[in-house]
Write an enzyme that holds these catalytic residues in place. Structure first.
Site, PDB file in Angstrom:
ATOM      1  N   LYS A   1      -7.160   1.751  -3.055  1.00 43.40           N
ATOM      2  CA  LYS A   1      -6.626   1.198  -1.879  1.00 43.40           C
ATOM      3  C   LYS A   1      -6.616   2.077  -0.706  1.00 43.40           C
ATOM      4  O   LYS A   1      -7.111   1.938   0.300  1.00 43.40           O
ATOM      5  CB  LYS A   1      -5.286   0.478  -1.920  1.00 43.40           C
ATOM      6  CG  LYS A   1      -4.561  -0.184  -0.864  1.00 43.40           C
ATOM      7  CD  LYS A   1      -5.273  -1.350  -0.297  1.00 43.40           C
ATOM      8  CE  LYS A   1      -4.847  -1.578   0.992  1.00 43.40           C
ATOM      9  NZ  LYS A   1      -5.543  -2.420   1.771  1.00 43.40           N
TER      10      LYS A   1
ATOM     11  N   LYS B   1       0.200   5.048   8.590  1.00 40.25           N
ATOM     12  CA  LYS B   1       0.844   5.026   7.249  1.00 40.25           C
ATOM     13  C   LYS B   1      -0.200   5.449   6.336  1.00 40.25           C
ATOM     14  O   LYS B   1      -0.160   6.458   5.319  1.00 40.25           O
ATOM     15  CB  LYS B   1       1.979   4.273   6.762  1.00 40.25           C
ATOM     16  CG  LYS B   1       2.701   4.197   5.548  1.00 40.25           C
ATOM     17  CD  LYS B   1       1.951   3.404   4.348  1.00 40.25           C
ATOM     18  CE  LYS B   1       1.843   1.834   4.868  1.00 40.25           C
ATOM     19  NZ  LYS B   1       1.045   0.974   3.919  1.00 40.25           N
TER      20      LYS B   1
ATOM     21  N   THR C   1       0.983  -1.118   0.092  1.00 38.87           N
ATOM     22  CA  THR C   1      -0.113   0.129  -0.065  1.00 38.87           C
ATOM     23  C   THR C   1       0.828   1.108  -0.034  1.00 38.87           C
ATOM     24  O   THR C   1       1.607   1.517   1.018  1.00 38.87           O
ATOM     25  CB  THR C   1      -0.832   0.217   1.313  1.00 38.87           C
ATOM     26  OG1 THR C   1      -1.714  -1.233   1.446  1.00 38.87           O
ATOM     27  CG2 THR C   1      -1.917   1.187   1.188  1.00 38.87           C
TER      28      THR C   1
HETATM   29  P1  NAD Z   1       4.935  -6.119   7.882  1.00 38.00           P
HETATM   30  O1  NAD Z   1       5.478  -5.102   8.896  1.00 38.00           O
HETATM   31  O2  NAD Z   1       4.836  -7.368   8.593  1.00 38.00           O
HETATM   32  O3  NAD Z   1       6.176  -6.382   6.682  1.00 38.00           O
HETATM   33  C1  NAD Z   1       6.815  -5.642   6.136  1.00 38.00           C
HETATM   34  C2  NAD Z   1       7.890  -5.884   5.218  1.00 38.00           C
HETATM   35  O4  NAD Z   1       8.731  -4.970   4.802  1.00 38.00           O
HETATM   36  C3  NAD Z   1       8.960  -7.106   5.835  1.00 38.00           C
HETATM   37  O5  NAD Z   1       9.246  -7.963   4.646  1.00 38.00           O
HETATM   38  C4  NAD Z   1       9.910  -6.285   6.142  1.00 38.00           C
HETATM   39  O6  NAD Z   1      11.041  -7.087   6.269  1.00 38.00           O
HETATM   40  C5  NAD Z   1      10.099  -5.210   5.091  1.00 38.00           C
HETATM   41  N1  NAD Z   1      10.448  -3.973   5.697  1.00 38.00           N
HETATM   42  C6  NAD Z   1      10.163  -3.172   6.629  1.00 38.00           C
HETATM   43  N2  NAD Z   1      11.023  -2.129   6.696  1.00 38.00           N
HETATM   44  C7  NAD Z   1      11.874  -2.260   6.132  1.00 38.00           C
HETATM   45  C8  NAD Z   1      13.192  -1.615   5.939  1.00 38.00           C
HETATM   46  N3  NAD Z   1      13.475  -0.496   6.314  1.00 38.00           N
HETATM   47  N4  NAD Z   1      14.377  -2.266   4.666  1.00 38.00           N
HETATM   48  C9  NAD Z   1      13.890  -3.334   4.384  1.00 38.00           C
HETATM   49  N5  NAD Z   1      12.747  -4.127   4.613  1.00 38.00           N
HETATM   50  C10 NAD Z   1      11.900  -3.473   5.241  1.00 38.00           C
HETATM   51  O7  NAD Z   1       3.945  -5.507   6.989  1.00 38.00           O
HETATM   52  P2  NAD Z   1       2.707  -6.439   6.319  1.00 38.00           P
HETATM   53  O8  NAD Z   1       1.415  -6.238   7.264  1.00 38.00           O
HETATM   54  O9  NAD Z   1       3.207  -7.592   5.649  1.00 38.00           O
HETATM   55  O10 NAD Z   1       2.167  -5.285   5.270  1.00 38.00           O
HETATM   56  C11 NAD Z   1       3.037  -5.223   3.841  1.00 38.00           C
HETATM   57  C12 NAD Z   1       2.301  -4.097   3.219  1.00 38.00           C
HETATM   58  O11 NAD Z   1       1.123  -4.814   2.800  1.00 38.00           O
HETATM   59  C13 NAD Z   1       2.120  -2.883   3.498  1.00 38.00           C
HETATM   60  O12 NAD Z   1       2.088  -1.857   2.665  1.00 38.00           O
HETATM   61  C14 NAD Z   1       0.528  -2.772   4.171  1.00 38.00           C
HETATM   62  O13 NAD Z   1       0.050  -1.596   4.248  1.00 38.00           O
HETATM   63  C15 NAD Z   1      -0.152  -3.696   3.197  1.00 38.00           C
HETATM   64  N6  NAD Z   1      -1.203  -4.537   3.642  1.00 38.00           N
HETATM   65  C16 NAD Z   1      -1.301  -5.159   4.997  1.00 38.00           C
HETATM   66  C17 NAD Z   1      -2.442  -5.497   5.106  1.00 38.00           C
HETATM   67  C18 NAD Z   1      -2.467  -6.623   6.768  1.00 38.00           C
HETATM   68  O14 NAD Z   1      -3.614  -6.871   6.979  1.00 38.00           O
HETATM   69  N7  NAD Z   1      -1.196  -6.692   7.253  1.00 38.00           N
HETATM   70  C19 NAD Z   1      -3.436  -5.864   4.249  1.00 38.00           C
HETATM   71  C20 NAD Z   1      -3.468  -5.307   3.064  1.00 38.00           C
HETATM   72  C21 NAD Z   1      -2.343  -4.668   2.679  1.00 38.00           C
END
Ligand code: NAD
Length: 295
Positions: free
Chosen positions: A173, A242, A97
């Site tokens: 989104k 965010k 996102t």
């Molecule tokens: P999460 O925090 O569990 O995972 C984040 C990922 O980004 C991990 O692979 C982490 O290693 C990487 N990351 C974070 N900071 C970093 C950095 N500084 N350098 C390198 N890698 C880095 O998040 P998530 O819940 O898996 O969400 C991922 C995306 O999907 C986001 O954009 C979120 O908004 C979106 N999203 C999440 C959900 C949900 O329910 N969790 C649903 C729909 C969309």
């Protein structure tokens, strides 16, 4: 056996999505900041890479599922970014996102590089990702959308097309997450109003979720908020914050006043300020409201 694809980002969402791709018969070359996360995948089906560039090398498709704009940009443009290795004509399926501006910029960069960018953010929490029940919104070139379809189908229950322009699916989104946030704030206020007047919030959630508000967001988040059941962190409040910032930025850029977005932005800013950034965003709303109410 199907082709090998690249996968960058094994967080709460990326890990179950990668598992479904493996289940569908794909082999993966994966990159995650913390490589240990890859241990949860079938080791016979993956190669663990040291950089995003390695994950994107010699494959036709590379998926990214990273936390936010700056992290995605670093994975593409950084010292070991995927743009350095991605094949001509290969596709970067970008599922995080992020803002429309980031997608437009990365789309342009891929065009200059003779590779492709597909905007493909998703709706659904990690449980939905694990159950192959995500909804994917896409925007990008028609031929690229067609080519990516089998991969997206392996992770989702539906793909919704919002046209050719890179930023469009991001707008959908961001608007959708705003609706979820506003729904959570509304439910937290309504249920807490009930609780302060001697009504069981769970009974209220059951009643509304099965009648007037008979839809997944009200049923699923309604249950979490009414039960104050916040142990499972599916989506961190800091990532919700965010998304609230993305909504505020888009509202300002579009000269589209969104007073409700300002309210949910403030709610999540407060949650982060109180140190709840790594809690689930449902807690940010539910506990935020009950705290204010002195419960
Ligand atoms: P999460 O925090 O569990 O995972 C984040 C990922 O980004 C991990 O692979 C982490 O290693 C990487 N990351 C974070 N900071 C970093 C950095 N500084 N350098 C390198 N890698 C880095 O998040 P998530 O819940 O898996 O969400 C991922 C995306 O999907 C986001 O954009 C979120 O908004 C979106 N999203 C999440 C959900 C949900 O329910 N969790 C649903 C729909 C969309």
């Amino acid at each position: 056996m199907k082709e090998k694809i690249g996968f960058i980002g094994l967080g709460n969402m990326g890990l179950p999505m990668a598992k479904n791709l493996i289940k569908a018969g794909y082999n993966l070359q994966v990159y995650n900041r913390r490589a240990v996360k890859a241990e949860e995948l079938d080791q016979t089906k993956i190669i663990v890479c040291q950089t995003p560039a390695e994950a994107a090398a010699n494959v036709q498709f590379v998926i990214s599922m990273l936390s936010e704009d700056a992290v995605l940009e670093e994975a593409v443009l950084g010292e070991n970014g995927l743009i350095k290795s991605i094949k001509k004509d290969a596709v970067h399926i970008s599922m995080s996102t992020v803002s429309p501006e980031t997608s437009i910029r990365l789309d342009e960069l891929h065009r200059q590089n003779s590779s492709h960018y597909l905007t493909a953010p998703v709706f659904g929490r990690p449980e939905a990702a694990a159950a192959q029940k995500l909804f994917v919104c896409v925007s990008g070139k028609t031929s690229v959308k067609e080519a990516s379809k089998p991969i997206l189908e392996a992770m989702s229950q539906g793909i919704f097309d919002f046209g050719e322009e890179a930023g469009k699916a991001n707008v959908v989104k961001i608007a959708g997450n705003f609706m979820i946030m506003a729904s959570m704030e509304m439910m937290a206020e309504a249920f807490t109003l009930g609780e302060k007047n001697g009504i069981d919030p769970q009974q209220m959630a059951d009643f509304f979720g099965s009648t007037l508000f008979n839809a997944p967001i009200y049923q699923n988040y309604g249950k979490l908020i009414a039960e104050k059941s916040y142990e499972q962190v599916g989506f961190k409040a800091k990532l919700g914050y965010k998304d609230a910032r993305l909504a505020m930025a888009l509202s300002q850029k579009s000269e589209m006043p969104m007073p409700l977005a300002a309210a949910v932005h403030n709610r999540l800013l407060t949650a982060v300020a109180k140190g709840w950034g790594d809690c689930d965003w449902a807690e940010g709303f539910g506990r935020g409201v009950t705290d204010d109410a002195g419960i």
